[in-house]
Design an enzyme around this catalytic site. Structure first.
Site, PDB file in Angstrom:
ATOM      1  N   GLU A 249      -1.240   3.407   8.858  1.00 15.84           N
ATOM      2  CA  GLU A 249      -0.498   4.348   8.010  1.00 15.84           C
ATOM      3  C   GLU A 249       0.859   4.674   8.618  1.00 15.84           C
ATOM      4  O   GLU A 249       1.862   4.756   7.906  1.00 15.84           O
ATOM      5  CB  GLU A 249      -1.300   5.646   7.795  1.00 15.84           C
ATOM      6  CG  GLU A 249      -2.587   5.470   7.000  1.00 15.84           C
ATOM      7  CD  GLU A 249      -2.367   5.165   5.517  1.00 15.84           C
ATOM      8  OE1 GLU A 249      -1.227   5.193   5.048  1.00 15.84           O
ATOM      9  OE2 GLU A 249      -3.366   4.869   4.828  1.00 15.84           O
ATOM     10  N   ARG A 253       4.239   3.592   6.571  1.00 21.18           N
ATOM     11  CA  ARG A 253       5.057   4.688   6.020  1.00 21.18           C
ATOM     12  C   ARG A 253       6.240   5.021   6.921  1.00 21.18           C
ATOM     13  O   ARG A 253       7.378   5.109   6.452  1.00 21.18           O
ATOM     14  CB  ARG A 253       4.207   5.938   5.817  1.00 21.18           C
ATOM     15  CG  ARG A 253       3.039   5.674   4.872  1.00 21.18           C
ATOM     16  CD  ARG A 253       2.379   6.960   4.453  1.00 21.18           C
ATOM     17  NE  ARG A 253       1.008   6.689   4.020  1.00 21.18           N
ATOM     18  CZ  ARG A 253       0.335   7.430   3.157  1.00 21.18           C
ATOM     19  NH1 ARG A 253       0.886   8.484   2.619  1.00 21.18           N
ATOM     20  NH2 ARG A 253      -0.904   7.128   2.827  1.00 21.18           N
ATOM     21  N   ASP A 382      -6.878  -5.591   0.933  1.00 23.17           N
ATOM     22  CA  ASP A 382      -5.682  -5.814   0.102  1.00 23.17           C
ATOM     23  C   ASP A 382      -4.390  -6.318   0.759  1.00 23.17           C
ATOM     24  O   ASP A 382      -3.972  -7.461   0.558  1.00 23.17           O
ATOM     25  CB  ASP A 382      -5.388  -4.537  -0.722  1.00 23.17           C
ATOM     26  CG  ASP A 382      -5.363  -3.241   0.094  1.00 23.17           C
ATOM     27  OD1 ASP A 382      -5.445  -3.321   1.318  1.00 23.17           O
ATOM     28  OD2 ASP A 382      -5.251  -2.154  -0.530  1.00 23.17           O
ATOM     29  N   GLU A 516      -0.225   1.124  -7.584  1.00 25.34           N
ATOM     30  CA  GLU A 516      -0.485  -0.320  -7.700  1.00 25.34           C
ATOM     31  C   GLU A 516      -0.318  -0.903  -9.099  1.00 25.34           C
ATOM     32  O   GLU A 516       0.176  -2.026  -9.266  1.00 25.34           O
ATOM     33  CB  GLU A 516      -1.890  -0.657  -7.158  1.00 25.34           C
ATOM     34  CG  GLU A 516      -2.047  -0.479  -5.649  1.00 25.34           C
ATOM     35  CD  GLU A 516      -2.172   0.976  -5.207  1.00 25.34           C
ATOM     36  OE1 GLU A 516      -2.422   1.847  -6.062  1.00 25.34           O
ATOM     37  OE2 GLU A 516      -2.013   1.245  -3.999  1.00 25.34           O
ATOM     38  N   THR A 602       4.123  -2.878   2.106  1.00 27.28           N
ATOM     39  CA  THR A 602       3.040  -2.440   1.226  1.00 27.28           C
ATOM     40  C   THR A 602       3.200  -0.987   0.787  1.00 27.28           C
ATOM     41  O   THR A 602       2.485  -0.511  -0.084  1.00 27.28           O
ATOM     42  CB  THR A 602       1.670  -2.675   1.893  1.00 27.28           C
ATOM     43  OG1 THR A 602       0.658  -2.561   0.912  1.00 27.28           O
ATOM     44  CG2 THR A 602       1.406  -1.673   3.004  1.00 27.28           C
TER      45      THR A 602
HETATM   46  C1  DMJ Z   1      -0.166   3.059   0.037  1.00 22.64           C
HETATM   47  O1  DMJ Z   1      -0.107   3.773   1.200  1.00 22.64           O
HETATM   48  C2  DMJ Z   1      -0.013   1.586   0.259  1.00 22.64           C
HETATM   49  O2  DMJ Z   1       0.299   0.971  -0.934  1.00 22.64           O
HETATM   50  C3  DMJ Z   1      -1.235   0.958   0.836  1.00 22.64           C
HETATM   51  O3  DMJ Z   1      -1.110  -0.421   0.977  1.00 22.64           O
HETATM   52  C4  DMJ Z   1      -2.412   1.247  -0.032  1.00 22.64           C
HETATM   53  N1  DMJ Z   1      -2.535   2.594  -0.412  1.00 22.64           N
HETATM   54  C5  DMJ Z   1      -1.401   3.433  -0.697  1.00 22.64           C
HETATM   55  C6  DMJ Z   1      -1.094   3.686  -2.145  1.00 22.64           C
HETATM   56  O4  DMJ Z   1      -2.113   3.681  -3.002  1.00 22.64           O
END
Ligand code: DMJ
Length: 619
Positions: A249, A253, A382, A516, A602
């Site tokens: 995370e 982020r 994912d 998503e 992501t």
């Molecule tokens: C985000 O922090 C990112 O997209 C991560 O890959 C998956 N979950 C959240 C959003 O849903």
């Protein structure tokens, strides 16, 4: 008038005395012409050439020197003065000749050669800097920042699209202003109770929303807010905390957010902070295999895994979603350690057998063996697949290994997990020890966008086939929204027990402002320009406005099938980083953050593609 009388300035004394009539009239005339041409050239060279300052300083400096010397000379020095005058005249002549040669050289150069000369000079200065160690005050290599193309966009010409794009910006403004007002400096906002909220994912690092939102503020041209956020990062963002964080995370982020803010704005503070944080994460890789821990105490450097993860395993989507950021960290810091760590993860994975070509979600970092055989393109798996594809794209398609791993994995997913419901909806199921669970997560819906993004490079003429798959997944995910009361998608939906694209368990009915589905609409719009994707995006906007917008910001809801929303009181930082950014791009022209120059991490943080053929970001 005899021509000879015109010649005292040019004829030398010896010539004059030996044969005063040795020049014929025509010769004298030619000499006169040559002389005038020489004078004209000198003046031309002085006043009109690009390097005129040099010439001027040369000429005027020497002229004034003559004057000074003459003034300084006394009567008693007169003999010396005569000799000095001759020397000075000779020097003037020599300087003029030199200036003429230089002027001629410059005049003969083409504009591109002149440009190249300037570039060479620049490079020389930079190399001199590097020669001295090439480090700045923070001991980072000196980098010539070049903004990648498409960092900013322009208004679309179509009035409806323009209005919708403006609306998304207003939503961002509301989300941001609410955070500023009630939760400034906290990680996230509680929009119902109007106060700050901190999730334990970030330990005691603060400001997740600020860092996650930086690039969205920039792409929406909210520059005053961007400056305010920058100042907060400069003064308050601190990683020296004695707390445990989620490596994944924090990477997607914070590191991702800081890197994007750097590439968009060129502000050094972001490069510096991203590298500082990256260095803090490095101890997570101290395991027997180099597969990192999920959790890390930033002060002690001690790591561990989630207690619930099968047999102390690390998670595929976590250790597999560091690649893009870490490759950039190596580039920006000059420290190869970041790249080495993520390339080693690939090595470990390459050595392992994959059941039916699939990657189980759990891997033990001590033994290097798979844990429980659970495979998912949603949660836990994912973004590992996403980063294989994007590693190849971000390397300007030179990372052939990343490419092969991605297309092989996608083939295995197609064979073993992708299914069509009796109602004709394509979905990606999950796999548990050889058995399929006919469930798809909201998180899995990103796969439509990923498959579309990779379709162009698909081997064996599969481009069309993969575009169809992507479109079908987008349709299924749209159905998961359309089949709810609030028109917002559930966390997970099933294709069994007589239902299709509907959540049946209470703990799968929530919606937490996730991006998503909208992400997939954005990719599908860019690749097809089918207006339905913008329409579907607009439906989501209306639902967000109706059910998630509350007095103090935007909130998730607990049950998308309920007749009225029950708010969860969290404005997730990814709502500003991803959901609103992808919506904004959905209603923007394709040349804003174009795919030829950027890949999104992501968390929707754009990172530039390193074009090898051109002089790109790094020198
Ligand atoms: C985000 O922090 C990112 O997209 C991560 O890959 C998956 N979950 C959240 C959003 O849903």
């Amino acid at each position: 008038m005899p021509v000879a009388t015109l010649l005292p300035f040019t004829a030398t004394p010896s010539r004059k005395s030996s044969s005063p009539t040795s020049f014929r009239l025509t010769e004298k005339f030619i000499l006169l012409l040559v002389f005038s041409a020489f004078i004209t050239l000198c003046f031309g060279a002085i006043f009109f050439l690009p390097d005129s300052s040099k010439l001027l300083s040369g000429v005027f400096f020497h002229s004034s020197a003559v004057e000074t010397n003459t003034r300084k000379g006394t009567d008693s020095d007169s003999n010396i003065a005569v000799g000095t005058d001759e020397k000075i005249l000779a020097k003037i002549r020599k300087d003029h000749e030199k200036a003429l040669v230089e002027a001629k050289d410059t005049l003969q150069k083409r504009p591109d050669e002149i440009k190249q000369d300037i570039q060479n000079e620049k490079d020389k200065v930079l190399k001199e800097g590097l020669g001295k160690g090439g480090k700045d005050d923070d001991n980072l290599p000196v980098i010539e920042y070049v903004r990648p193309p498409g960092a900013t966009g322009h208004e679309p010409s179509d009035p409806e699209t323009k209005e919708r794009r403006e609306k998304i910006k207003e939503m961002m403004k509301f989300a941001w202003d609410s955070y500023k007002r009630y939760a400034w400096g906290s990680n996230e906002l509680r929009p119902v109770s109007m106060q700050g909220h901190s999730s334990n994912l970030f330990g005691s690092i603060k400001g997740a929303t600020i860092v996650d939102a930086l690039d969205t503020l920039y792409v929406m041209e909210m520059y005053e807010d961007f400056e305010m956020a920058t100042e907060w990062v400069e003064k308050n963002l601190d990683f020296n905390v004695n707390a445990e964080v989620s490596v994944f995370e924090v990477n997607i982020r914070f590191v991702g957010g800081l890197l994007s803010a750097y590439y968009l704005s060129g502000k050094e503070v972001f490069r510096k902070k991203a590298i500082q944080l990256g260095e803090k994460l490095l101890p997570a890789f101290k395991t027997p295999t180099g597969i990192p821990w999920a959790l890390l105490n930033l002060k002690s450097g001690i790591g561990r895994n989630w207690p619930w993860a099968s047999g102390g395993s690390s998670i595929l989507a976590e250790y597999g979603t560091l690649h893009l950021e870490f490759m950039h960290l190596s580039k920006l810091s000059g420290n190869p350690a970041f790249a080495e760590k993520v390339m080693n993860i690939r090595k470990v994975l390459n050595r392992l057998d994959k059941p039916q070509g699939l990657y189980p979600n759990y891997l033990n970092p001590n033994s290097g063996q798979w844990g429980q055989h659970h495979v998912s393109v949603g949660g836990l798996g994912d973004s590992f697949y996403e980063y294989l594809l994007k590693a190849w794209l971000m390397s300007d398609k030179t990372d052939e290994e990343g490419k092969k791993l991605y297309y092989d994995a996608l083939q295995a997913i197609e064979t073993s997990l992708m299914r069509k419901s009796s109602g004709g909806l394509t979905y990606i199921a999950e796999w548990k020890g050889g058995l399929l669970e006919h469930k798809m997560g909201h998180l899995t819906c990103f796969a439509g966008g990923m498959i579309a993004l990779g379709a162009d490079g698909a081997p064996e003429d599969k481009t069309g086939h993969q575009m169809e798959q992507a479109a079908e997944i987008a349709r299924t995910c749209h159905e998961s929204y359309a089949r709810t009361t609030l028109k917002l998608g559930p966390e997970g939906f099933r294709f069994d027990g007589g239902v299709e694209a509907i959540a049946t368990r209470q703990n799968e009915k929530y919606f937490i402002l996730r991006p998503e589905v909208i992400e997939t609409y954005m990719y599908m719009w860019r690749f097809t320009h089918d207006p339905k994707y913008r329409e579907w995006g607009w439906e989501a906007v209306q639902a967000l406005e109706k059910h998630c917008r509350v007095e103090g910001g935007y909130s998730g809801v607990r049950d998308v099938y309920a007749t009225s929303p029950n708010h969860d009181d969290v404005q997730q930082s990814f709502y500003l980083a991803e959901t609103l950014k992808y919506l904004f791009l959905l209603f923007s022209d394709d040349d804003h953050l174009p795919f030829e120059h950027w890949v999104f991490n992501t968390e929707a943080h754009p990172l530039p593609i390193h074009h090898h053929s051109k002089k790109a970001i790094l020198i």
